[in-house]
Design a protein around this motif. Structure first.
Motif, PDB file in Angstrom:
ATOM      1  N   HIS A 147       8.060  11.372   0.719  1.00  0.00           N
ATOM      2  CA  HIS A 147       7.385  11.069  -0.631  1.00  0.00           C
ATOM      3  C   HIS A 147       6.263   9.897  -0.261  1.00  0.00           C
ATOM      4  CE1 HIS A 147      10.353  13.149  -2.629  1.00  0.00           C
ATOM      5  NE2 HIS A 147      11.316  12.365  -2.059  1.00  0.00           N
ATOM      6  N   TRP A 148       5.255  10.011  -1.136  1.00  0.00           N
ATOM      7  CA  TRP A 148       4.076   8.978  -0.848  1.00  0.00           C
ATOM      8  C   TRP A 148       4.246   7.972  -2.003  1.00  0.00           C
ATOM      9  CZ3 TRP A 148       0.073   9.060   3.075  1.00  0.00           C
ATOM     10  CH2 TRP A 148       0.404  10.180   3.892  1.00  0.00           C
ATOM     11  N   ALA A 149       4.694   6.536  -1.390  1.00  0.00           N
ATOM     12  CA  ALA A 149       4.655   5.647  -2.882  1.00  0.00           C
ATOM     13  C   ALA A 149       4.436   4.111  -2.179  1.00  0.00           C
ATOM     14  CB  ALA A 149       5.966   5.967  -3.530  1.00  0.00           C
ATOM     15  N   ARG A 150       4.102   3.292  -3.043  1.00  0.00           N
ATOM     16  CA  ARG A 150       4.097   1.901  -2.529  1.00  0.00           C
ATOM     17  C   ARG A 150       5.358   0.951  -2.721  1.00  0.00           C
ATOM     18  NH1 ARG A 150      -0.245  -2.614  -4.510  1.00  0.00           N
ATOM     19  NH2 ARG A 150       1.123  -4.416  -4.335  1.00  0.00           N
TER      20      ARG A 150
ATOM     21  N   VAL B 178       0.312  16.449   6.344  1.00  0.00           N
ATOM     22  CA  VAL B 178      -1.122  16.653   6.782  1.00  0.00           C
ATOM     23  C   VAL B 178      -1.897  15.574   5.968  1.00  0.00           C
ATOM     24  CG1 VAL B 178      -0.866  18.845   7.413  1.00  0.00           C
ATOM     25  CG2 VAL B 178      -1.159  18.181   5.145  1.00  0.00           C
ATOM     26  N   LYS B 179      -1.656  14.786   4.963  1.00  0.00           N
ATOM     27  CA  LYS B 179      -2.442  14.168   4.152  1.00  0.00           C
ATOM     28  C   LYS B 179      -3.237  13.044   5.136  1.00  0.00           C
ATOM     29  CE  LYS B 179      -0.089  14.585  -0.342  1.00  0.00           C
ATOM     30  NZ  LYS B 179       0.979  13.774  -1.121  1.00  0.00           N
ATOM     31  N   THR B 180      -2.604  12.420   5.905  1.00  0.00           N
ATOM     32  CA  THR B 180      -3.178  11.292   6.774  1.00  0.00           C
ATOM     33  C   THR B 180      -2.597  11.478   8.055  1.00  0.00           C
ATOM     34  OG1 THR B 180      -1.532   9.629   6.154  1.00  0.00           O
ATOM     35  CG2 THR B 180      -3.526   9.530   5.055  1.00  0.00           C
TER      36      THR B 180
ATOM     37  N   ALA C 293       0.760  -1.099   0.034  1.00  0.00           N
ATOM     38  CA  ALA C 293       0.088   0.133  -0.055  1.00  0.00           C
ATOM     39  C   ALA C 293       0.897   1.329  -0.051  1.00  0.00           C
ATOM     40  CB  ALA C 293      -0.832   0.075   1.270  1.00  0.00           C
ATOM     41  N   VAL C 294       0.239   2.385  -0.267  1.00  0.00           N
ATOM     42  CA  VAL C 294       1.230   3.636  -0.389  1.00  0.00           C
ATOM     43  C   VAL C 294       1.280   4.067   0.828  1.00  0.00           C
ATOM     44  CG1 VAL C 294       0.857   6.096  -1.194  1.00  0.00           C
ATOM     45  CG2 VAL C 294      -0.023   4.437  -2.733  1.00  0.00           C
ATOM     46  N   THR C 295       2.427   4.510   1.344  1.00  0.00           N
ATOM     47  CA  THR C 295       2.920   4.968   2.647  1.00  0.00           C
ATOM     48  C   THR C 295       3.616   6.274   2.528  1.00  0.00           C
ATOM     49  OG1 THR C 295       4.880   3.933   3.099  1.00  0.00           O
ATOM     50  CG2 THR C 295       2.883   2.676   3.735  1.00  0.00           C
TER      51      THR C 295
ATOM     52  N   GLN D 100      15.088   4.934  -4.674  1.00  0.00           N
ATOM     53  CA  GLN D 100      13.986   5.198  -5.330  1.00  0.00           C
ATOM     54  C   GLN D 100      12.834   4.827  -5.257  1.00  0.00           C
ATOM     55  OE1 GLN D 100      15.981   3.249  -9.042  1.00  0.00           O
ATOM     56  NE2 GLN D 100      16.167   5.289  -9.823  1.00  0.00           N
ATOM     57  N   TYR D 101      11.635   5.424  -5.538  1.00  0.00           N
ATOM     58  CA  TYR D 101      10.275   5.023  -5.459  1.00  0.00           C
ATOM     59  C   TYR D 101       9.368   5.384  -6.361  1.00  0.00           C
ATOM     60  CZ  TYR D 101       9.687  10.363  -5.127  1.00  0.00           C
ATOM     61  OH  TYR D 101       9.841  11.672  -5.155  1.00  0.00           O
ATOM     62  N   THR D 102       8.046   4.695  -6.413  1.00  0.00           N
ATOM     63  CA  THR D 102       7.063   4.454  -7.752  1.00  0.00           C
ATOM     64  C   THR D 102       5.967   3.799  -7.294  1.00  0.00           C
ATOM     65  OG1 THR D 102       6.809   3.987  -9.701  1.00  0.00           O
ATOM     66  CG2 THR D 102       7.980   2.187  -8.417  1.00  0.00           C
ATOM     67  N   ASN D 103       4.864   4.291  -7.661  1.00  0.00           N
ATOM     68  CA  ASN D 103       3.563   3.398  -7.439  1.00  0.00           C
ATOM     69  C   ASN D 103       3.268   2.437  -8.748  1.00  0.00           C
ATOM     70  OD1 ASN D 103       2.622   4.901  -5.057  1.00  0.00           O
ATOM     71  ND2 ASN D 103       1.544   6.431  -6.198  1.00  0.00           N
ATOM     72  N   ASN D 104       4.177   2.317  -9.716  1.00  0.00           N
ATOM     73  CA  ASN D 104       3.809   1.544 -10.944  1.00  0.00           C
ATOM     74  C   ASN D 104       4.860   0.730 -11.199  1.00  0.00           C
ATOM     75  OD1 ASN D 104       5.722   3.233 -12.168  1.00  0.00           O
ATOM     76  ND2 ASN D 104       4.117   4.566 -12.961  1.00  0.00           N
TER      77      ASN D 104
HETATM   78  C1  LIG Z   1       1.192   7.321  -5.183  1.00  0.00           C
HETATM   79  O1  LIG Z   1      -0.355   7.107  -4.968  1.00  0.00           O
HETATM   80  C2  LIG Z   1      -0.506   8.109  -3.895  1.00  0.00           C
HETATM   81  C3  LIG Z   1      -2.328   8.112  -4.031  1.00  0.00           C
HETATM   82  O2  LIG Z   1      -2.596   6.892  -3.717  1.00  0.00           O
HETATM   83  C4  LIG Z   1      -0.292   9.651  -4.393  1.00  0.00           C
HETATM   84  O3  LIG Z   1      -0.692  10.510  -3.292  1.00  0.00           O
HETATM   85  C5  LIG Z   1       1.253   9.720  -4.550  1.00  0.00           C
HETATM   86  O4  LIG Z   1       1.554  10.754  -5.074  1.00  0.00           O
HETATM   87  C6  LIG Z   1       1.840   8.753  -5.630  1.00  0.00           C
HETATM   88  N1  LIG Z   1       3.183   8.560  -5.635  1.00  0.00           N
HETATM   89  C7  LIG Z   1       3.648   8.607  -6.771  1.00  0.00           C
HETATM   90  C8  LIG Z   1       5.337   8.502  -6.535  1.00  0.00           C
HETATM   91  O5  LIG Z   1       3.351   8.728  -7.830  1.00  0.00           O
END
Ligand SMILES: *[C@@H]1O[C@H](CO)[C@@H](O)[C@H](O)[C@H]1NC(C)=O
Length: 828
Positions: A304-307, A339-341, A246-248, A274-278
């Motif tokens: 940074h928010w990423a999974r 402040v997001k979560t 999950a994204v943290t 490095q980080y990414t969601n994909n």
């Molecule tokens: C990953 O997804 C979250 C939303 O679920 C978003 O806030 C975040 O910016 C994204 N991170 C990247 C690296 O794209």
């Protein structure tokens, strides 16, 4: 008053750690006792001072040339001092540091004056932070001890430009009005590490037996390693990839190289994080080159928010070969910085740091709602039985911590047995002065001596029985090893408070409770999990895998109660009687050896029937986290909060600490992970339920010049204190009880503010070394009366043990603040 208590204690989240030199004479004893004196790797407390260039300080009052800016001059021999001539300026005094810009900070360090005077050493204090010098947030409160040592308070990361400390008392006494400081530093360091239980990790390559998983197993002696046998070894770059599921929010990355003892090969030099969601397009969070040693490497960066996260290793630190390796890899939790979560209140909330003048290694909740704590002969370390104990009392109603050195009983109460008597006193036995008994009386706030035990003990198990007597057994940590060198096996003995007399029970056979500890007799009879039960019996639930009944009649009789399911010995695990009426005990965690071994996440329910009768054991789905040295507390609603402990049992170390509590629900049998504490609470930590339904969690350490001394506590507010939207829940109130002293079987008439659905009684707890034999819970179903409710105290004093209890009213799962009820046994 309640509201003001909350605003005082819960203004923010935070942490504290202090360090001080270990008296040289102690080192051999520590090594002899525990194998290691200090943690060496992955120390939790690596917050470092920020550069103070350009900073200024302002104080409410100054004496001559002892101006405020002297706390920033890097010279420990100059100081800021409040005015004493021509006019004495009274306390409180305040000094405010202006860092000239907002920084992310998580600690405050106060160095008292270093000359021969103690004038102005800060005692009771608050620490606050602000972005604008107008709106202030409190991050810590408490009391420092009167020493020259630097005091460090760590708290949850917060962005601020201004930091101020307000001194309310002098550490050396209340009759002076000075405040002084040699140096003040503001600390910045990594956030707590994120839990790794949801992670799936992979690597570009791995040697057989050195899979990527081994870098997230909490065991620093196992490692991920790229192939090193066969031909065509894969070379750099190497990649270690984390899928968190999950994204943290992540604010840092930690890499622990393999320990020196196993060699340097594969230490990473040049790296990119490095980080990414994909998993296709990776962004860089940080890059650099790590030096070629085995020290932990922590890189912090903006959140940074990423999974997905990965380490791209670009070179071997010593250019020794094509390999990469890692003992442990962690990500740091940046959620407090965004402040997001905001941390959801549904997972509970931690208070700001409460500074203590001692490391609170033992604690007992008192019938006046305060908590008495103590360490040993010294505030930060222990020696060998010199007849004095450093104590501190915390008052949750005011947030104040007072300090007292107890010498009149000539009892160094480090590593004792503790039990609360039928009349609400605290009985402390053995430990460093291994034969002694000391008794604390709440009303007079005084310690007195009781009779010496017949056998010298430290780390013994001890419990109050249904007839008000106190049973103890084991305890080879102090006073000689049972069965060796002429020391008798440490069979049971029993204390009659009325006669002030200990009587041996040769039939209470300690050999039945021994574990198979690798350290032998010194450890095998430690920390028995004892419960007073019906008919004057005691039940021993562990830590040995065999459970036992002790019948106190005559010389005592020991009967096996079978094994605790398939659980092994579980030294430094916990056993909690969460429903005494149903005879239910939850057991969790522990390890087969006292130390240098991996803990378990095992969980079982033990169900007792009549005294000496059959005992059933049910295996539960394990906890999320393996833990040794944890503390567990039963809450008014019957849930059990499990706090702290570490994956790999290692005294005096914050390595592999579990910051995330778990809340166990007896209705579902499941554990739910709660919001993380700010401070590791491992060996020498304590946890007890407070009468306001919150949980006190403190201590850990007591190792002199180590990095894992925790001169502090935090208070956890369980989820039941919040509404679904995170606001404070409306709490039921108990406005009147018909009696505050009752006998078992008595009825109590209760008037409440509004409707309530149930009540519960929880016996005042005491804790040290992960043992709390005093707490237990009685669920109560009320009957409605014209003026309110009526409850009936169970008629068996084996269930309703004599002593001080907290009576809670519960509505919609929300408990009231407790009323103290003294329950007496039936006169015989
Ligand atoms: C990953 O997804 C979250 C939303 O679920 C978003 O806030 C975040 O910016 C994204 N991170 C990247 C690296 O794209």
């Amino acid at each position: 008053m309640l509201a003001s208590t909350y605003s005082l204690i819960f203004a923010l989240f935070s942490v504290t750690v202090d360090c001080s030199p270990l008296p040289k004479a102690l080192v051999p004893r520590l090594q002899q006792l525990d194998g290691e004196t200090v943690p060496d790797r992955f120390a939790f407390n690596d917050a470092v001072p920020l550069a103070r260039t350009g900073w200024t300080a302002v104080a409410d009052s100054i004496q001559g040339g002892d101006v405020a800016n002297r706390v920033l001059d890097g010279n420990a021999n100059t100081l800021w001092h409040s005015e004493y001539t021509p006019a004495l300026k009274a306390l409180p005094h305040t000094i405010t540091i202006d860092m000239k810009k907002n920084n992310w900070i998580n600690g405050f360090a106060y160095l008292p004056r270093q000359d021969s005077s103690n004038n102005g050493n800060i005692g009771q204090h608050t620490i606050q932070v602000s972005k604008d010098n107008t709106n202030w947030q409190q991050v810590a409160l408490g009391t420092y001890g009167n020493t020259k040592l630097e005091k460090k308070t760590l708290f949850s990361s917060v962005q601020a430009r201004y930091v101020r400390i307000t001194a309310y008392t002098e550490a050396q006494g209340t009759n002076l009005a000075y405040t002084s400081a040699a140096e003040i530093n503001i600390l910045s360091g990594p956030d707590p590490i994120l839990p790794r239980d949801t992670w799936k990790v992979s690597a570009d390559s791995a040697q057989a037996g050195n899979a990527a998983d081994l870098a997230i197993d909490g065991d620093v002696d196992t490692k991920w390693h790229t192939p090193f046998t066969g031909g065509n070894l894969p070379g750099y770059p190497h990649t270690f990839t984390i899928d968190q599921g999950a994204v943290t929010a992540v604010s840092g990355f930690s890499y622990l190289p393999r320990p020196d003892a196993s060699g340097p090969n594969g230490r990473v030099g040049k790296y990119i994080i490095q980080y990414t969601n994909n998993t296709n397009t990776w962004a860089d969070a940080a890059s650099g080159t790590w030096v070629d040693d085995s020290n932990p490497k922590t890189v912090t960066f903006p959140v940074h928010w990423a999974r997905y996260w990965r380490l791209r290793a670009l070179s071997e630190a010593g250019n020794r070969g094509p390999w990469a390796s890692a003992a442990e890899i962690n990500l740091h939790d940046g959620s407090s910085k965004g402040v997001k979560t905001p941390l959801p209140a549904s997972l509970g909330q931690w208070s700001e740091t409460i500074d203590f003048p001692i490391v609170p290694v033992a604690a007992a909740v008192l019938s006046n709602g305060k908590v008495v704590t103590w360490s040993a002969q010294w505030a930060d370390s222990f020696g060998g039985g010199t007849g004095q104990t450093q104590t501190a009392i915390f008052d949750p109603a005011t947030g104040k911590v007072s300090q007292k050195i107890v010498t009149n009983t000539k009892h160094d109460m480090f590593c004792p047995g503790i039990s609360m008597t039928a009349d609400g006193k605290v009985v402390v036995t053995g430990g460093n002065d291994a034969a002694k008994t000391s008794i604390y009386t709440v009303a007079s706030d005084a310690w007195a001596s009781g009779a010496n035990m017949q056998i010298k003990r430290g780390y013994q198990g001890q419990a109050t029985l249904s007839d008000g007597r106190i049973f103890t057994i084991g305890g080879s940590w102090s006073g000689g090893y049972g069965g060796q060198d002429g020391t008798p096996f440490k069979n049971g003995e029993i204390y009659s408070p009325g006669a002030n007399k200990w009587t041996l029970l040769p039939g209470a056979n300690v050999k039945k409770i021994l574990t198979q500890d690798a350290q032998g007799p010194f450890r095998t009879d430690n920390h028995a999990w004892l419960f007073g039960w019906k008919g004057g019996f005691a039940f021993q639930a562990g830590p040995s895998k065999q459970m036992n009944w002790f019948d106190m009649r005559g010389d005592g009789v020991t009967t096996s109660a079978g094994n605790r399911g398939d659980d092994n010995d579980a030294m430094n695990g916990n056993a909690i009687m969460y429903d005494a009426v149903a005879g239910k005990i939850l057991t969790i965690g522990g390890a087969k050896d006292y130390q240098e071994t991996t803990a378990t996440a095992n969980a079982h329910i033990i169900t007792l029937g009549g005294q000496g009768g059959a005992v059933s054991v049910t295996k539960l789905t394990s906890m999320k986290y393996a833990r040794s040295f944890a503390n567990s507390v039963v809450l008014p609603d019957g849930k059990v909060l499990i706090m702290g402990g570490q994956h790999f049992a290692k005294p005096f170390s914050d390595d592999t600490a579990v910051l995330y509590p778990e809340l166990w629900d007896p209705a579902t049998g499941k554990f739910t992970v709660m919001n993380p504490a700010n401070n590791p609470r491992n060996y020498h930590s304590v946890g007890v339920l407070l009468p306001d339904g919150t949980v006190f969690s403190g201590g850990g350490g007591l190792c002199g010049s180590c990095t894992s001394n925790h001169f502090d506590a935090e208070v956890f507010r369980p989820p039941y204190l919040f509404t679904a939207s995170g606001a404070l829940a409306t709490r039921p109130t108990i406005t009147k009880v018909s009696a505050t002293t009752v006998t078992v079987g008595d009825k109590i008439q209760i008037t409440t503010g509004g409707t309530v659905t149930s009540f519960s009684l929880i016996r005042m707890g005491s804790a040290t070394h992960s043992i709390n034999t005093d707490q237990r819970r009685i669920p109560l179903t009320p009957t409605k009366t014209a003026s309110g409710y009526q409850i009936t105290v169970p008629g068996d004093s084996g269930i309703a043990l004599p002593g001080s209890w907290m009576l809670f009213a519960i509505q919609n799962g929300v408990p009231s603040v407790a009323k103290t009820i003294l329950i007496k046994a039936k006169p015989i």
